[in-house]
Design a protein around this motif. Structure first.
Motif, PDB file in Angstrom:
ATOM      1  N   ASP A  12       0.847  -1.471   0.042  1.00 28.43           N
ATOM      2  CA  ASP A  12      -0.011  -0.089   0.171  1.00 28.43           C
ATOM      3  C   ASP A  12       0.876   1.397   0.080  1.00 28.43           C
ATOM      4  O   ASP A  12       0.341   2.288  -0.380  1.00 28.43           O
ATOM      5  N   ALA A  13       2.080   1.157   0.408  1.00 26.00           N
ATOM      6  CA  ALA A  13       2.792   2.516   0.703  1.00 26.00           C
ATOM      7  C   ALA A  13       4.225   2.456   0.477  1.00 26.00           C
ATOM      8  O   ALA A  13       4.733   1.271   0.758  1.00 26.00           O
ATOM      9  N   MET A  14       4.979   3.345   0.056  1.00 26.92           N
ATOM     10  CA  MET A  14       6.423   3.451   0.202  1.00 26.92           C
ATOM     11  C   MET A  14       6.546   4.522   1.342  1.00 26.92           C
ATOM     12  O   MET A  14       6.133   5.533   1.385  1.00 26.92           O
ATOM     13  N   VAL A  15       7.294   4.146   2.608  1.00 26.66           N
ATOM     14  CA  VAL A  15       7.583   5.024   3.624  1.00 26.66           C
ATOM     15  C   VAL A  15       9.087   5.412   3.615  1.00 26.66           C
ATOM     16  O   VAL A  15       9.815   4.297   3.601  1.00 26.66           O
ATOM     17  N   ILE A  16       9.193   6.523   3.604  1.00 24.69           N
ATOM     18  CA  ILE A  16      10.598   6.983   3.781  1.00 24.69           C
ATOM     19  C   ILE A  16      11.018   8.050   4.947  1.00 24.69           C
ATOM     20  O   ILE A  16       9.970   8.920   5.279  1.00 24.69           O
ATOM     21  N   LEU A  17      11.827   7.785   5.719  1.00 27.18           N
ATOM     22  CA  LEU A  17      12.321   8.534   6.927  1.00 27.18           C
ATOM     23  C   LEU A  17      13.145   9.740   6.475  1.00 27.18           C
ATOM     24  O   LEU A  17      13.786   9.485   5.692  1.00 27.18           O
ATOM     25  N   GLN A  18      12.720  11.069   7.008  1.00 24.01           N
ATOM     26  CA  GLN A  18      13.745  12.041   6.545  1.00 24.01           C
ATOM     27  C   GLN A  18      13.812  12.944   7.895  1.00 24.01           C
ATOM     28  O   GLN A  18      13.020  13.330   8.645  1.00 24.01           O
ATOM     29  N   ASP A  19      15.227  12.712   8.273  1.00 26.17           N
ATOM     30  CA  ASP A  19      15.759  13.479   9.419  1.00 26.17           C
ATOM     31  C   ASP A  19      16.324  14.913   9.060  1.00 26.17           C
ATOM     32  O   ASP A  19      17.856  14.775   8.938  1.00 26.17           O
ATOM     33  N   ARG A  20      15.664  15.628   8.810  1.00 28.64           N
ATOM     34  CA  ARG A  20      16.274  16.992   8.358  1.00 28.64           C
ATOM     35  C   ARG A  20      15.296  18.007   8.631  1.00 28.64           C
ATOM     36  O   ARG A  20      13.949  17.820   8.511  1.00 28.64           O
ATOM     37  N   PRO A  21      15.908  19.219   8.674  1.00 29.44           N
ATOM     38  CA  PRO A  21      14.926  20.281   8.971  1.00 29.44           C
ATOM     39  C   PRO A  21      13.985  20.771   7.935  1.00 29.44           C
ATOM     40  O   PRO A  21      12.698  21.168   8.436  1.00 29.44           O
ATOM     41  N   VAL A  22      14.444  20.686   6.835  1.00 26.77           N
ATOM     42  CA  VAL A  22      13.562  20.916   5.550  1.00 26.77           C
ATOM     43  C   VAL A  22      13.424  19.707   4.680  1.00 26.77           C
ATOM     44  O   VAL A  22      14.553  19.686   4.097  1.00 26.77           O
ATOM     45  N   VAL A  23      12.240  19.343   4.308  1.00 26.79           N
ATOM     46  CA  VAL A  23      12.120  18.318   3.287  1.00 26.79           C
ATOM     47  C   VAL A  23      11.726  19.010   1.946  1.00 26.79           C
ATOM     48  O   VAL A  23      10.493  19.230   1.869  1.00 26.79           O
ATOM     49  N   GLY A  24      12.549  18.848   0.977  1.00 31.95           N
ATOM     50  CA  GLY A  24      11.968  19.138  -0.308  1.00 31.95           C
ATOM     51  C   GLY A  24      11.887  18.224  -1.223  1.00 31.95           C
ATOM     52  O   GLY A  24      11.795  16.809  -0.899  1.00 31.95           O
ATOM     53  N   PHE A  25      11.209  18.163  -2.519  1.00 31.11           N
ATOM     54  CA  PHE A  25      10.830  17.183  -3.370  1.00 31.11           C
ATOM     55  C   PHE A  25      12.200  16.944  -4.278  1.00 31.11           C
ATOM     56  O   PHE A  25      12.049  17.323  -5.553  1.00 31.11           O
ATOM     57  N   THR A  26      13.137  16.261  -3.751  1.00 34.33           N
ATOM     58  CA  THR A  26      14.162  15.796  -4.203  1.00 34.33           C
ATOM     59  C   THR A  26      14.043  14.815  -5.630  1.00 34.33           C
ATOM     60  O   THR A  26      13.066  14.372  -5.615  1.00 34.33           O
ATOM     61  N   LYS A  27      14.921  14.633  -6.320  1.00 35.28           N
ATOM     62  CA  LYS A  27      14.984  13.839  -7.464  1.00 35.28           C
ATOM     63  C   LYS A  27      14.839  12.516  -7.069  1.00 35.28           C
ATOM     64  O   LYS A  27      13.881  11.662  -7.589  1.00 35.28           O
ATOM     65  N   TRP A  28      15.119  12.117  -5.984  1.00 39.42           N
ATOM     66  CA  TRP A  28      15.073  10.741  -5.454  1.00 39.42           C
ATOM     67  C   TRP A  28      13.644  10.538  -4.832  1.00 39.42           C
ATOM     68  O   TRP A  28      12.826   9.461  -5.082  1.00 39.42           O
ATOM     69  N   LEU A  29      12.924  11.785  -4.343  1.00 42.42           N
ATOM     70  CA  LEU A  29      11.436  11.532  -3.752  1.00 42.42           C
ATOM     71  C   LEU A  29      10.803  11.443  -5.086  1.00 42.42           C
ATOM     72  O   LEU A  29       9.616  10.989  -4.974  1.00 42.42           O
ATOM     73  N   ALA A  30      11.190  12.335  -6.175  1.00 41.36           N
ATOM     74  CA  ALA A  30      10.355  12.245  -7.283  1.00 41.36           C
ATOM     75  C   ALA A  30      10.398  11.125  -7.869  1.00 41.36           C
ATOM     76  O   ALA A  30       9.487  10.394  -8.494  1.00 41.36           O
ATOM     77  N   ASP A  31      11.435  10.246  -7.697  1.00 45.11           N
ATOM     78  CA  ASP A  31      11.373   9.063  -8.340  1.00 45.11           C
ATOM     79  C   ASP A  31      10.598   8.077  -7.584  1.00 45.11           C
ATOM     80  O   ASP A  31       9.854   7.059  -8.093  1.00 45.11           O
ATOM     81  N   GLY A  32      10.572   8.168  -6.445  1.00 41.66           N
ATOM     82  CA  GLY A  32       9.807   7.300  -5.332  1.00 41.66           C
ATOM     83  C   GLY A  32       8.250   7.741  -5.698  1.00 41.66           C
ATOM     84  O   GLY A  32       7.470   6.643  -5.822  1.00 41.66           O
ATOM     85  N   LEU A  33       7.996   9.019  -6.087  1.00 39.64           N
ATOM     86  CA  LEU A  33       6.418   9.256  -6.277  1.00 39.64           C
ATOM     87  C   LEU A  33       5.997   8.714  -7.635  1.00 39.64           C
ATOM     88  O   LEU A  33       4.968   8.200  -7.508  1.00 39.64           O
ATOM     89  N   ARG A  34       7.200   8.802  -8.599  1.00 40.88           N
ATOM     90  CA  ARG A  34       6.828   8.178 -10.154  1.00 40.88           C
ATOM     91  C   ARG A  34       6.402   6.555  -9.692  1.00 40.88           C
ATOM     92  O   ARG A  34       5.465   6.077 -10.211  1.00 40.88           O
ATOM     93  N   PHE A  35       7.565   5.918  -8.908  1.00 44.12           N
ATOM     94  CA  PHE A  35       6.941   4.507  -8.521  1.00 44.12           C
ATOM     95  C   PHE A  35       5.845   4.270  -8.025  1.00 44.12           C
ATOM     96  O   PHE A  35       5.011   3.505  -8.379  1.00 44.12           O
ATOM     97  N   CYS A  36       5.340   5.058  -6.966  1.00 43.78           N
ATOM     98  CA  CYS A  36       4.216   5.001  -6.332  1.00 43.78           C
ATOM     99  C   CYS A  36       3.094   4.997  -7.207  1.00 43.78           C
ATOM    100  O   CYS A  36       2.037   4.368  -7.255  1.00 43.78           O
ATOM    101  N   SER A  37       3.228   6.114  -8.123  1.00 41.86           N
ATOM    102  CA  SER A  37       2.048   6.087  -9.049  1.00 41.86           C
ATOM    103  C   SER A  37       1.703   5.030  -9.914  1.00 41.86           C
ATOM    104  O   SER A  37       0.704   4.606 -10.570  1.00 41.86           O
ATOM    105  N   GLU A  38       2.881   4.766 -10.308  1.00 37.55           N
ATOM    106  CA  GLU A  38       2.949   3.451 -11.280  1.00 37.55           C
ATOM    107  C   GLU A  38       2.198   2.004 -10.600  1.00 37.55           C
ATOM    108  O   GLU A  38       1.708   1.034 -11.198  1.00 37.55           O
ATOM    109  N   THR A  39       2.577   2.105  -9.405  1.00 34.67           N
ATOM    110  CA  THR A  39       2.208   0.679  -8.569  1.00 34.67           C
ATOM    111  C   THR A  39       0.894   1.142  -7.715  1.00 34.67           C
ATOM    112  O   THR A  39       0.514   0.043  -6.890  1.00 34.67           O
TER     113      THR A  39
END
Length: 317
Positions: A12-39
């Motif tokens: 049902d989900a891709m869970v990613i832990l982020q330990d940083r003060p500001v979380v942006g939509f990085t290329k890595w997360l963009a790839d993750g979102l694309r994978f989530c959309s496809e699956t």
């Protein structure tokens, strides 16, 4: 099918832990979102209560089964809604036993709170028109300068040149292209731009968030004039403006800062609004549009006028 590395990957989900003060939509997360959309999975980002997220990150986390999961109060809550969450073995879901918001969500932030003006619009134009021109006009009108950069993720590292947007879009066979944009004017601005082909026309669908340290400096009364040019020479589908409390740097905190309220809405063409909703002409004679006054960005009654207006406009099509 495999996707980017995740801290937990379920049906049902891709869970990613982020330990940083500001979380942006990085290329890595963009790839993750694309994978989530496809699956058919949701993207779930887990942070501490002191983290903030960027505008693009906030917008993508509104998709089904996606959450900004905040660790606090001995459990978890959704950083955008304050609703407590629980892990059900396949992902974080809304806690069915919860009857109130998470305590940390309702605790006011310690840092100063300014205002954030959100402008969303859709325009269409012929295929030989420069892509990004409407976005550039709106950004310039509200921030004092055109966007400084763009990219397919954050940070937006490509220097803003409209011809490069056109090159990218047409090189992809006119496939829908989603981009991040960042302002370079005196007032902070961050947003997203979706370019797509609709019949023989090209459509820009934009969300732009502008930050103000002092809410009194938001140009509420001047918006019809500042934004009127967007309709000139284009088919304006819709434009909507609202104002809410928020950080001047346009990041989002996982706290309740109060409700947003509408300012105005514009659509292409000329039509009177419902009783109590003043209408003003904007645009030019070749491409007229109408601006409807909904409020000052502070009055919740503006949502009632928004509902009346949208019902009337929908009934007219």
């Amino acid at each position: 099918m495999t996707g980017p590395a995740a801290d937990a990957l379920t049906a049902d989900a891709m869970v990613i832990l982020q330990d940083r003060p500001v979380v942006g939509f990085t290329k890595w997360l963009a790839d993750g979102l694309r994978f989530c959309s496809e699956t058919g999975r949701g993207l779930q980002i887990v942070t501490g209560p002191g983290a903030r997220i960027t505008v693009p990150m906030r917008l993508v986390l509104t998709s089904p089964n996606s959450h900004w999961v905040v660790r606090a109060d001995g459990g978890y809550y959704d950083g955008l809604s304050g609703v407590p969450l629980v892990w059900d073995g396949a992902g974080f879901i809304i806690d069915p036993r919860a009857r109130t918001y998470a305590p940390t969500y309702t605790t006011p932030p310690a840092e100063p709170v300014g205002a954030q003006l959100t402008v969303t619009f859709r325009v269409r134009y012929t295929s030989d028109t420069a892509i990004g021109a409407a976005t550039e006009e709106v950004c310039t009108a509200l921030t004092g300068g055109p966007p400084g950069g763009w990219g397919t993720a954050e940070p937006a590292t490509d220097v803003w040149r409209r011809e490069r947007l056109s090159e990218l879009f047409w090189s992809r066979g006119a496939a829908a292209t989603w981009l991040t944009i960042v302002g370079a004017g005196a007032t902070p601005a961050v947003g997203t731009l979706l370019v797509s082909k609709v019949g023989e026309e090209v459509e820009e669908a934009v969300t732009l968030v502008i930050g103000y340290a002092d809410p009194r400096t938001v140009p509420v009364a001047g918006l019809p004039t500042l934004l009127g040019g967007i309709a000139a020479g284009r088919h304006l589908i819709s434009l909507f403006t609202q104002l809410g409390n928020g950080r001047a740097d346009v990041t989002t905190v996982p706290r309740w800062l109060g409700p947003s309220a509408p300012i105005g809405m514009a659509v292409g063409g000329a039509a009177a609004g419902p009783p109590g909703v003043p209408a003003h002409r904007i645009g030019d004679a070749r491409s007229p549009a109408t601006w409807y006054v909904l409020g000052d960005g502070r009055q919740q009654e503006g949502w009632q006028r928004y509902g009346q207006l949208t019902r009337q406009l929908q009934g007219g099509f």
